[in-house]
Design an enzyme around this catalytic site. Structure first.
Site, PDB file in Angstrom:
ATOM      1  NE  ARG A  55      -2.677  -0.399   3.474  1.00  0.00           N
ATOM      2  CZ  ARG A  55      -2.852   0.811   4.029  1.00  0.00           C
ATOM      3  NH1 ARG A  55      -3.465   1.777   3.416  1.00  0.00           N
ATOM      4  NH2 ARG A  55      -2.397   1.016   5.254  1.00  0.00           N
TER       5      ARG A  55
ATOM      6  CE  LYS B 225       1.689  -5.343   6.489  1.00  0.00           C
ATOM      7  NZ  LYS B 225       1.575  -4.048   5.811  1.00  0.00           N
TER       8      LYS B 225
ATOM      9  NE  ARG C 268      -1.149  10.954  21.115  1.00  0.00           N
ATOM     10  CZ  ARG C 268      -2.158  11.641  21.649  1.00  0.00           C
ATOM     11  NH1 ARG C 268      -3.404  11.378  21.307  1.00  0.00           N
ATOM     12  NH2 ARG C 268      -1.920  12.560  22.537  1.00  0.00           N
TER      13      ARG C 268
END
Ligand code: BTN
Length: 324
Positions: free
Chosen positions: A118, A183, A319
């Protein structure tokens, strides 16, 4: 790369140079060059006098007939083609789609020389360690009405990988499949056709099946792999069949009812649900907020200082602060 020699050795048993040469219809010299080529590509090939060559560990190379057998009755939905090496299965399938290829055509490849991810990024893979394939799916509706398709596809992958025994599978908006270690799989969907329909989606999927330093050293984010997660060898033909069967069901349901019926399940797997996140916007700006999941059309809902906002694209990251 010497794919024929690799196939001859893929079972992990000893094979004499003579037997391989006979089976492939080549000279023993050609087999020797093939083995040297494979070793140069990072494969570990043991040579024992009197017994021959052995690949270690064994590899489950892709085979269209085996995938169809695993699919059983669902095989009728798909036409599977396995390629040794190609630039990108998505690129090739887009060409085939434009030339009228039927819905359900699958191109799987052992190697991609220009795999695409992507946001214009490259997608790295290694022979035998990654599962890379693209599926063509045709819809009566236009691309504009297919909002949430990439999330639906992510959900199908997450279901399959969970069923394969991977603990802690989660979805990162819009459609990365994650494990706690990093991932596990990525999805690149490219659309063809009229905005008002009909349309065709080329659904490209890459799964990290086995940890491979040839991939890890080229990627700047933590990667997870299915074999480490399940602590078991993975049969990629079976995994491909399981993914296709799940995708077939999800895509049929999506064609009928869109993303809305899948939303609650997606949200349960949402890696960032109710956590403080930062969204990198396509224009390079960033926005902080709390991830509140997705809407029925697949857009990200982000609670910001200005209220709940909807985002169609962007890159989400956690975060450092504690959960909200
Ligand atoms: C991403 O996470 O950035 C998406 C990765 C998609 C990779 C797959 S591998 C098969 C297909 N062919 C490609 O060139 N890309 C997709």
């Amino acid at each position: 790369m010497a794919f024929k020699t690799l196939r001859a050795l893929s079972d992990g048993a000893f094979h004499s140079g003579e037997d391989i040469a006979r089976a492939l219809g080549v000279t023993r010299g050609a087999v020797w060059y093939g083995i040297r080529d494979l070793a140069g590509c990072g494969f570990s090939i043991e040579k024992v006098r009197g017994r021959g060559y052995r690949l270690s560990p064994a590899l489950s190379l892709l085979d269209a007939v085996t995938v169809s057998e695993w699919l059983g009755p669902a095989a009728a939905t798909f036409a599977i083609e396995v390629l040794d090496s190609i630039d990108s299965t998505n690129t090739r399938l887009l060409q085939r789609a434009a030339a009228g290829a039927p819905s359900g055509l699958v191109l799987a490849a052992e190697a991609q020389t220009a795999g695409r991810g992507r946001r214009g990024r490259p997608w790295r893979s290694a022979v035998g360690s990654t599962l890379t394939f693209s599926l063509l799916w045709r819809f009566a509706r236009g691309a504009r009405e297919l909002a949430g398709l990439s999330l639906a596809v992510g959900l199908a992958l997450a279901r399959t990988l969970r069923a394969a025994g991977a603990p802690g599978v989660a979805l990162k908006w819009p459609n990365d499949v994650m494990l706690p270690a990093g991932k596990l799989a990525g999805i690149l969907i490219e659309m063809q056709g009229d905005v008002l329909g009909p349309s065709a989606a080329v659904i490209g999927i890459g799964v990290n099946v086995r940890a491979d330093p040839r991939v890890a050293e080229q990627v700047d984010q933590p990667l997870a792999d299915l074999e480490s997660a399940t602590a078991e060898p993975v049969d990629r033909n079976r995994l491909l069949a399981q993914m296709l069967a799940e995708l077939g069901g999800v895509l049929e349901s999506f064609a009928q009812g869109g993303f809305a019926p899948l939303r609650a399940e997606w949200q349960q797997l949402h890696a960032h649900q109710d956590r403080r996140v930062r969204l990198l916007l396509p224009d390079g700006g960033t926005l902080a907020g709390i991830a509140r999941g997705v809407a029925d059309d697949g857009v990200l809902l982000l609670e910001t200082a200005d209220g709940l906002q909807r985002f169609h694209s962007g890159e989400l990251s956690l975060r450092a602060e504690a959960a909200a």
